[in-house]
Write a protein that holds these residues in place. Structure first.
Motif, PDB file in Angstrom:
ATOM      1  N   ALA A  39      54.481  49.032  46.766  1.00  0.00           N
ATOM      2  CA  ALA A  39      54.648  50.264  45.740  1.00  0.00           C
ATOM      3  C   ALA A  39      54.005  51.434  46.301  1.00  0.00           C
ATOM      4  N   LEU A  40      53.403  51.328  47.700  1.00  0.00           N
ATOM      5  CA  LEU A  40      52.717  52.451  48.188  1.00  0.00           C
ATOM      6  C   LEU A  40      53.523  53.758  48.248  1.00  0.00           C
ATOM      7  N   SER A  54      47.359  57.675  50.264  1.00  0.00           N
ATOM      8  CA  SER A  54      47.732  56.374  49.668  1.00  0.00           C
ATOM      9  C   SER A  54      47.676  55.316  50.457  1.00  0.00           C
ATOM     10  N   ALA A  55      47.367  55.286  51.942  1.00  0.00           N
ATOM     11  CA  ALA A  55      46.748  54.460  52.611  1.00  0.00           C
ATOM     12  C   ALA A  55      45.469  53.650  52.373  1.00  0.00           C
ATOM     13  N   TRP A  56      44.725  54.653  51.716  1.00  0.00           N
ATOM     14  CA  TRP A  56      43.384  54.263  51.318  1.00  0.00           C
ATOM     15  C   TRP A  56      43.272  53.352  50.102  1.00  0.00           C
ATOM     16  N   LEU A  57      44.272  53.228  49.417  1.00  0.00           N
ATOM     17  CA  LEU A  57      44.555  52.214  48.460  1.00  0.00           C
ATOM     18  C   LEU A  57      44.187  50.846  49.178  1.00  0.00           C
ATOM     19  N   LEU A  58      44.630  50.589  50.288  1.00  0.00           N
ATOM     20  CA  LEU A  58      44.609  49.361  51.002  1.00  0.00           C
ATOM     21  C   LEU A  58      43.067  49.376  51.702  1.00  0.00           C
ATOM     22  N   SER A 104      45.005  59.409  38.528  1.00  0.00           N
ATOM     23  CA  SER A 104      44.858  60.245  39.706  1.00  0.00           C
ATOM     24  C   SER A 104      44.803  59.158  40.853  1.00  0.00           C
ATOM     25  N   ILE A 105      45.106  59.562  42.048  1.00  0.00           N
ATOM     26  CA  ILE A 105      44.748  58.767  43.361  1.00  0.00           C
ATOM     27  C   ILE A 105      43.222  58.587  43.496  1.00  0.00           C
ATOM     28  N   GLY A 106      42.339  59.552  42.928  1.00  0.00           N
ATOM     29  CA  GLY A 106      41.106  59.192  43.106  1.00  0.00           C
ATOM     30  C   GLY A 106      40.594  58.389  42.312  1.00  0.00           C
ATOM     31  N   ALA A 110      38.955  54.454  43.632  1.00  0.00           N
ATOM     32  CA  ALA A 110      37.734  54.158  42.981  1.00  0.00           C
ATOM     33  C   ALA A 110      37.989  52.710  42.119  1.00  0.00           C
ATOM     34  N   ALA A 111      38.850  52.349  41.520  1.00  0.00           N
ATOM     35  CA  ALA A 111      39.187  50.885  40.966  1.00  0.00           C
ATOM     36  C   ALA A 111      39.448  50.121  41.983  1.00  0.00           C
ATOM     37  N   ARG A 112      40.186  50.537  43.234  1.00  0.00           N
ATOM     38  CA  ARG A 112      40.200  49.666  44.107  1.00  0.00           C
ATOM     39  C   ARG A 112      39.210  49.076  44.966  1.00  0.00           C
ATOM     40  N   VAL A 113      38.187  50.035  44.811  1.00  0.00           N
ATOM     41  CA  VAL A 113      37.001  49.629  45.529  1.00  0.00           C
ATOM     42  C   VAL A 113      36.108  48.588  44.642  1.00  0.00           C
ATOM     43  N   VAL A 114      36.234  48.878  43.311  1.00  0.00           N
ATOM     44  CA  VAL A 114      35.612  47.792  42.405  1.00  0.00           C
ATOM     45  C   VAL A 114      36.319  46.283  42.632  1.00  0.00           C
ATOM     46  N   GLN A 115      37.705  46.463  42.612  1.00  0.00           N
ATOM     47  CA  GLN A 115      38.457  45.150  42.922  1.00  0.00           C
ATOM     48  C   GLN A 115      38.183  44.494  44.186  1.00  0.00           C
ATOM     49  N   GLY A 116      37.515  45.224  45.254  1.00  0.00           N
ATOM     50  CA  GLY A 116      37.220  44.438  46.459  1.00  0.00           C
ATOM     51  C   GLY A 116      36.329  43.549  46.517  1.00  0.00           C
ATOM     52  N   SER A 117      35.501  43.394  45.078  1.00  0.00           N
ATOM     53  CA  SER A 117      34.392  42.228  45.031  1.00  0.00           C
ATOM     54  C   SER A 117      35.190  41.005  45.076  1.00  0.00           C
TER      55      SER A 117
END
Length: 482
Positions: A39-40, A54-58, A104-106, A110-117
């Protein structure tokens, strides 16, 4: 072992429920590793952002995973793995729900950072399995959970494409949030409190230094292609990471409650087990990046490729994901018949064979289906062999921590593998199209990494038979209550 009636005993039934709960939890994490990849492009359009953002989502997910995993693994060792696992799943679920609602992309980053746990689900699960399953079922349980990681990552590419094509990118995160909620319920119902808890204070100084070192290293690796590998920012980040690692070693030395046991890095088998995980991460991500790119290239543009859609490109990798699970579950039998050192070496050699076959022949779809299936067999064996070796080398009170560091090594290897592959693809272009020979070079590179892993593998386990049942004396438990 069964009761005289032929029904499972209570302990076996409990072990089966624990295993089922952990399989669901790990599958949810594994799916989210790759679910977003298809989906990127769509996200870049719908959120009106750039390819770099968008690459920062990964990248954000990987950075967060690497920083949080050892700390959360240590918390599990100190305060109870079940309790910490529940909190991780709740936080991960909230982050995933937040991603589904992002505007938004921001907000999405931020949500992906939380998901990293969620990466910490893996070391916590391995530690719980060692307590919940009898020794003769532990190999099967570890193999099953390890295999689910590979199956989930492969399935994520396919499911991500299907959901994106037929629904919306938000459906990806709705699925993740549902799986997280189900996992919380299953862990509450079926996973008992553990026996091994060390207690004591959390090593926040060590966690801070390790986190900063990993952020510096991974930021340099992810931004190197954009900033330039010789730029002062990238070189400065590498130097900062090195200095922070030195400070970490100084701070953690002789500390009774150390997050990072320096003895693990002076004890050769443990150090080489972590190095094997790094090599495995490099090898895996070469294929994750290169194979879909090859399949999606129109044949008329480059003289190769299949012009495949995102969904079809994922389906071509599906056999490689499906072979991971049965291969992982064979590790216990292989270790009993050939010794503790054998599975890791065999896994790397099989992956090397698959990579070499792809280097020789990769122009037809069946080449990808069959030869990446061979890579998947090797992947499954390696994935199950690594936590088995950690269990052999680390004391019970540090199983979660040691597995967390091993997963960090694999994550860093994955970042290196993806960036090296991207650099090859970027430099090996002709008229805006990647040359076919570049893919051949990449597959041979993956084969070379596999050979290196096979060479390291015999040095990762103690020579004596049955080492898996006793931790190494060099890694004896630290003093409690430090």
């Amino acid at each position: 072992m069964t009761a005289p009636t032929g029904k499972p005993t209570g302990s076996e039934e409990t072990g089966g429920r624990v295993l089922a709960a952990l399989v669901v939890a790990v599958f949810g994490y594994a799916l989210m590793q790759t679910l977003l990849v298809p989906a990127l492009g769509l996200l870049q359009t719908e959120l009106r952002t750039t390819p770099e953002w968008s690459a920062w989502l990964l990248s954000a997910f990987l950075l967060s995973s690497a920083v949080l995993t050892p700390l959360i693994g240590r918390m599990g060792d100190q305060y109870g793995r079940r309790r910490v696992l529940l909190w991780v799943l709740v936080v991960y679920g909230l982050g995933t729900a937040g991603a589904a609602a992002a505007q938004s992309i921001g907000q999405l980053i931020a949500a992906r950072v939380v998901q990293g746990s969620a990466l910490s689900v893996l070391p916590l699960s391995f530690a719980i399995l060692r307590e919940a399953l009898p020794p003769k079922r532990l190999h099967v349980g570890t193999g099953l959970v390890s295999g689910v990681v590979g199956v989930g990552a492969g399935a994520g590419l396919v499911i991500g494409g299907l959901l994106t094509d037929h629904f919306s990118w938000r459906a990806l995160f709705v699925l993740g949030a549902v799986l997280a909620a189900v996992s919380v319920l299953l862990v509450l119902w079926w996973v008992p409190e553990g026996r091994h808890t060390e207690g004591g204070r959390l090593d926040l100084a060590g966690a801070g230094l390790l986190g900063l070192a990993l952020v510096s290293l991974l930021l340099a690796l992810t931004e190197g292609p954009a900033w330039g590998w010789a730029s002062w920012r990238v070189l400065g980040l590498f130097l900062l990471a090195l200095c922070l690692c030195g400070a970490l070693a100084a701070v953690e030395k002789d500390k009774s409650n150390a997050l990072v046991d320096i003895g693990e890095f002076t004890h050769r088998p443990m150090l080489l087990t972590h190095l094997s995980a790094f090599a495995f991460g490099v090898l895996s991500y070469v294929f994750y990046v290169a194979l879909p790119r090859f399949a999606q290239t129109p044949h008329e543009a480059g003289g190769y490729g299949f012009g495949a859609s995102v969904t079809v490109a994922g389906l071509l990798m599906l056999p490689g994901a499906l072979t991971v699970l049965p291969a992982s579950m064979s590790v216990g039998r292989l270790a009993r018949s050939a010794g503790e050192r054998a599975p890791l070496a065999v896994g790397f050699l099989v992956s090397t064979a698959g990579a070499a076959l792809l280097a020789v022949a990769h122009t037809a779809k069946w080449h990808h289906l069959v030869f990446y299936g061979v890579v998947g067999i090797g992947t499954g064996v390696v994935m199950a062999a690594l936590p088995k070796l950690i269990g052999a080398l680390a004391p019970p009170t540090r199983i979660g921590t040691a597995n967390g560091i091993n997963n960090i090594a694999r994550t860093v290897g994955g970042v290196v593998g993806s960036q090296v592959t991207a650099a090859f693809l970027s430099s090996g272009t002709d008229g805006g199209v990647v040359r076919g020979s570049t893919y051949t070079t990449l597959f041979w590179l993956a084969a070379a990494v596999g050979v290196a892993g096979a060479v390291i593998a015999p040095l990762t386990a103690p020579a004596r038979t049955g080492a898996a049942e006793e931790p190494s004396p060099a890694l004896a438990p630290q003093k409690p209550g430090g």
